[in-house]
Design a protein around this motif. Structure first.
Motif, mmCIF file in Angstrom:
data_model
loop_
_atom_site.group_PDB
_atom_site.id
_atom_site.type_symbol
_atom_site.label_atom_id
_atom_site.label_comp_id
_atom_site.label_asym_id
_atom_site.label_seq_id
_atom_site.Cartn_x
_atom_site.Cartn_y
_atom_site.Cartn_z
ATOM 1 N N ALA A 1 41.811 0.393 12.115
ATOM 2 C CA ALA A 1 43.255 0.223 12.320
ATOM 3 C C ALA A 1 43.694 0.916 13.608
ATOM 4 C CB ALA A 1 44.024 0.775 11.126
ATOM 5 N N ASP A 2 43.150 2.114 13.868
ATOM 6 C CA ASP A 2 43.494 2.839 15.105
ATOM 7 C C ASP A 2 43.075 2.035 16.335
ATOM 8 O OD1 ASP A 2 44.546 4.940 13.665
ATOM 9 O OD2 ASP A 2 42.753 6.203 13.826
ATOM 10 N N PHE A 3 41.890 1.443 16.257
ATOM 11 C CA PHE A 3 41.380 0.605 17.351
ATOM 12 C C PHE A 3 42.320 -0.571 17.616
ATOM 13 C CE2 PHE A 3 38.557 -3.247 18.044
ATOM 14 C CZ PHE A 3 38.284 -3.016 19.382
ATOM 15 N N LEU A 4 42.702 -1.263 16.551
ATOM 16 C CA LEU A 4 43.585 -2.430 16.697
ATOM 17 C C LEU A 4 44.994 -2.027 17.096
ATOM 18 C CD1 LEU A 4 42.306 -4.428 13.593
ATOM 19 C CD2 LEU A 4 41.813 -4.912 15.996
ATOM 20 N N ASN A 5 45.458 -0.876 16.612
ATOM 21 C CA ASN A 5 46.787 -0.391 16.998
ATOM 22 C C ASN A 5 46.838 -0.086 18.496
ATOM 23 O OD1 ASN A 5 47.684 -0.574 14.356
ATOM 24 N ND2 ASN A 5 47.362 1.597 13.910
ATOM 25 N N TRP A 6 45.746 0.500 19.001
ATOM 26 C CA TRP A 6 45.687 0.807 20.439
ATOM 27 C C TRP A 6 45.761 -0.490 21.248
ATOM 28 C CZ3 TRP A 6 43.219 -0.370 24.873
ATOM 29 C CH2 TRP A 6 43.307 0.523 25.953
ATOM 30 N N ILE A 7 44.984 -1.479 20.827
ATOM 31 C CA ILE A 7 44.979 -2.766 21.534
ATOM 32 C C ILE A 7 46.374 -3.385 21.527
ATOM 33 C CG2 ILE A 7 44.059 -5.120 21.551
ATOM 34 C CD1 ILE A 7 41.527 -3.992 20.211
ATOM 35 N N GLU A 8 47.005 -3.395 20.359
ATOM 36 C CA GLU A 8 48.329 -4.009 20.248
ATOM 37 C C GLU A 8 49.343 -3.312 21.145
ATOM 38 O OE1 GLU A 8 51.095 -5.852 16.726
ATOM 39 O OE2 GLU A 8 49.959 -4.032 16.264
ATOM 40 N N ALA A 9 49.320 -1.983 21.151
ATOM 41 C CA ALA A 9 50.240 -1.227 21.996
ATOM 42 C C ALA A 9 49.971 -1.507 23.477
ATOM 43 C CB ALA A 9 50.105 0.266 21.708
ATOM 44 N N TYR A 10 48.684 -1.574 23.828
ATOM 45 C CA TYR A 10 48.313 -1.856 25.219
ATOM 46 C C TYR A 10 48.799 -3.236 25.638
ATOM 47 C CZ TYR A 10 45.492 -2.951 29.324
ATOM 48 O OH TYR A 10 45.104 -3.339 30.573
ATOM 49 N N GLN A 11 48.490 -4.237 24.831
ATOM 50 C CA GLN A 11 48.865 -5.615 25.171
ATOM 51 C C GLN A 11 50.371 -5.770 25.338
ATOM 52 O OE1 GLN A 11 45.765 -6.779 26.035
ATOM 53 N NE2 GLN A 11 45.893 -8.669 24.861
ATOM 54 N N ASN A 12 51.127 -5.010 24.581
ATOM 55 C CA ASN A 12 52.584 -5.132 24.609
ATOM 56 C C ASN A 12 53.236 -4.439 25.800
ATOM 57 O OD1 ASN A 12 52.702 -6.676 22.276
ATOM 58 N ND2 ASN A 12 52.952 -4.920 20.925
ATOM 59 N N GLN A 13 52.485 -3.597 26.503
ATOM 60 C CA GLN A 13 53.112 -2.833 27.594
ATOM 61 C C GLN A 13 52.642 -3.239 28.988
ATOM 62 O OE1 GLN A 13 51.621 1.375 28.220
ATOM 63 N NE2 GLN A 13 50.677 1.009 26.223
ATOM 64 N N VAL A 14 51.659 -4.144 29.068
ATOM 65 C CA VAL A 14 51.118 -4.498 30.383
ATOM 66 C C VAL A 14 51.515 -5.920 30.784
ATOM 67 C CG1 VAL A 14 49.176 -2.934 30.064
ATOM 68 C CG2 VAL A 14 48.919 -5.350 29.453
ATOM 69 N N GLN A 15 51.269 -6.231 32.047
ATOM 70 C CA GLN A 15 51.568 -7.556 32.576
ATOM 71 C C GLN A 15 50.543 -8.579 32.064
ATOM 72 O OE1 GLN A 15 54.370 -8.225 34.413
ATOM 73 N NE2 GLN A 15 54.838 -6.075 33.928
ATOM 74 N N PRO A 16 50.897 -9.864 32.057
ATOM 75 C CA PRO A 16 49.976 -10.895 31.550
ATOM 76 C C PRO A 16 48.586 -10.861 32.176
ATOM 77 C CG PRO A 16 52.158 -11.829 31.824
ATOM 78 C CD PRO A 16 52.219 -10.440 32.397
ATOM 79 N N ASN A 17 48.499 -10.626 33.475
ATOM 80 C CA ASN A 17 47.189 -10.623 34.134
ATOM 81 C C ASN A 17 46.457 -9.289 33.984
ATOM 82 O OD1 ASN A 17 48.888 -9.192 35.858
ATOM 83 N ND2 ASN A 17 47.869 -9.922 37.710
ATOM 84 N N GLU A 18 47.033 -8.378 33.169
ATOM 85 C CA GLU A 18 46.393 -7.099 32.894
ATOM 86 C C GLU A 18 45.960 -6.988 31.428
ATOM 87 O OE1 GLU A 18 49.102 -4.615 36.161
ATOM 88 O OE2 GLU A 18 49.625 -4.566 34.027
ATOM 89 N N LYS A 19 46.160 -8.060 30.682
ATOM 90 C CA LYS A 19 45.845 -8.039 29.255
ATOM 91 C C LYS A 19 44.367 -8.350 29.003
ATOM 92 C CE LYS A 19 50.406 -9.290 27.472
ATOM 93 N NZ LYS A 19 51.136 -10.185 26.544
ATOM 94 N N PHE A 20 43.859 -7.800 27.907
ATOM 95 C CA PHE A 20 42.521 -8.176 27.460
ATOM 96 C C PHE A 20 42.569 -9.634 27.007
ATOM 97 C CE2 PHE A 20 42.338 -3.541 26.780
ATOM 98 C CZ PHE A 20 41.164 -3.254 27.458
ATOM 99 N N ALA A 21 41.498 -10.357 27.296
ATOM 100 C CA ALA A 21 41.453 -11.777 26.931
ATOM 101 C C ALA A 21 41.106 -11.969 25.464
ATOM 102 C CB ALA A 21 40.438 -12.507 27.802
ATOM 103 N N GLY A 22 40.445 -10.977 24.851
ATOM 104 C CA GLY A 22 40.056 -11.097 23.456
ATOM 105 C C GLY A 22 39.512 -9.785 22.935
ATOM 106 N N ILE A 23 39.088 -9.793 21.679
ATOM 107 C CA ILE A 23 38.497 -8.636 21.018
ATOM 108 C C ILE A 23 37.041 -8.953 20.715
ATOM 109 C CG2 ILE A 23 38.578 -7.146 18.972
ATOM 110 C CD1 ILE A 23 41.575 -7.925 18.739
ATOM 111 N N HIS A 24 36.169 -7.986 20.977
ATOM 112 C CA HIS A 24 34.739 -8.175 20.711
ATOM 113 C C HIS A 24 34.240 -7.015 19.859
ATOM 114 C CE1 HIS A 24 30.920 -10.180 21.663
ATOM 115 N NE2 HIS A 24 30.397 -8.971 21.538
ATOM 116 N N LEU A 25 33.521 -7.322 18.791
ATOM 117 C CA LEU A 25 33.068 -6.306 17.844
ATOM 118 C C LEU A 25 31.549 -6.203 17.784
ATOM 119 C CD1 LEU A 25 35.535 -7.156 14.959
ATOM 120 C CD2 LEU A 25 35.664 -5.172 16.468
ATOM 121 N N ASP A 26 31.078 -4.974 17.662
ATOM 122 C CA ASP A 26 29.653 -4.719 17.467
ATOM 123 C C ASP A 26 29.545 -3.715 16.311
ATOM 124 O OD1 ASP A 26 26.827 -5.053 18.673
ATOM 125 O OD2 ASP A 26 27.038 -2.884 18.437
#
Length: 306
Positions: free
Chosen positions: A124-149
């Motif tokens: 949840a912490d991992f996904l919360n960080w991603i969500e917060a990041y995606q919401n505060q940056v410009q479109p061309n600065e966003k991650f294109a997807g999530i990858h899990l190992d």
């Protein structure tokens, strides 16, 4: 005159129906599902050619070196591990420049313990960080997807309580894909090629089949050093994914391996590796699910002998 009015009325009704249909269709797409990996990576050439970057500090210490290597090797997707010690501006700068060079950057993380319910908080912490990041940056600065190992098969509990671990793992995967859907981000994962030998507890369904069904895309760790062996171990998942309309990236290894020389291209070098990948592609492209290669990993690939 009456005929003309009748014509205009019918035309008006038809237009209203058309507009309503378009509106409904758009709403269904927006609310109903995550955009596919292909649409999110629309600016990126297909099939993908990816690599993992585990040492995220490199995007602050030598980002140009990473991107230069990626361009030279025709990499169009980078799986970048999340490191909270790396400040946001380094991520935005790296992703912005990567995208300018037609390279997608997926945020990556995972560990064997993420296969257990007790690790849900970390996930949840991992996904919360991603969500917060995606919401505060410009479109061309966003991650294109999530990858899990995640790889719970290396966790000690896999040997002692395998059915329970599989059930917990499935629960965590369901949580992840549900959250990713809310964020409108595609999510993919690394899976070992032999996972089809294991069944969902209380079912005849292969665990690999369930995982392919849930994730938007899969990277099959087909760690072998000859084209025939790579294709043979990935073939079942390619067939399965094709039936489900999903995409498979075939992963190969460049790190030295304690499991044996046949696991990796460490001994043979990059020229031989590329020749084998071409042969694999010739065989794998018969499957609609085949979507390129993922080379593990940046640091070892960079030092691979020619």
């Amino acid at each position: 005159m009456q005929q003309k009015s009748k014509y205009h009325f019918i035309k008006l009704v038809s237009c209203l129906i058309l507009v309503a249909g378009v509106t409904f269709s758009s709403r269904t797409i927006a609310e109903g599902s995550v955009e596919s990996y292909e649409s999110i990576h629309g600016e990126i050439e297909q099939p993908i050619r990816a690599t993992w970057v585990w040492d995220t500090t490199q995007i602050q210490s030598r980002p140009q070196e990473v991107l230069k290597f990626a361009k030279e090797k025709k990499v169009n997707t980078i799986y970048l591990q999340l490191n909270r010690d790396v400040k946001i501006p380094y991520y935005t700068s790296f992703i912005r420049e990567a995208r300018a060079n037609h390279i997608a950057v997926d945020v990556m993380d995972g560990r064997s313990a993420w296969g257990l319910t007790e690790s849900r908080g970390q996930i949840a912490d991992f996904l919360n960080w991603i969500e917060a990041y995606q919401n505060q940056v410009q479109p061309n600065e966003k991650f294109a997807g999530i990858h899990l190992d995640i790889e719970p098969h290396v966790h000690p509990q896999w040997k002692t309580n395998q059915a329970s671990v599989i059930t917990q793992w499935m629960g965590n995967v369901q949580y992840i894909v549900d959250r990713a859907k809310q964020m409108k981000m595609p999510v993919g994962a690394d899976l070992p090629f032999w996972l089809d030998n294991y069944k969902v507890p209380g079912s005849t369904q292969a665990v690999s089949n369930w995982m392919i069904q849930k994730y938007d895309s899969i990277t099959i760790m087909a760690y072998r050093d000859t084209a025939t062996a790579i294709y043979n171990v990935a073939k079942d998942e390619l067939i399965d994914a094709a039936q489900q309309g999903k995409k498979i990236s075939i992963a190969i290894e460049t790190k030295q391996s304690k499991e044996g020389d046949f696991i990796t291209f460490y001994e043979e070098g990059s020229e031989y590796m590329e020749s084998q990948l071409k042969l694999v592609e010739n065989m794998a492209k018969a499957h609609s699910s085949f979507n390129g290669f993922s080379i593990h990993e940046y640091t070892s690939w960079k030092t691979l002998k020619n």
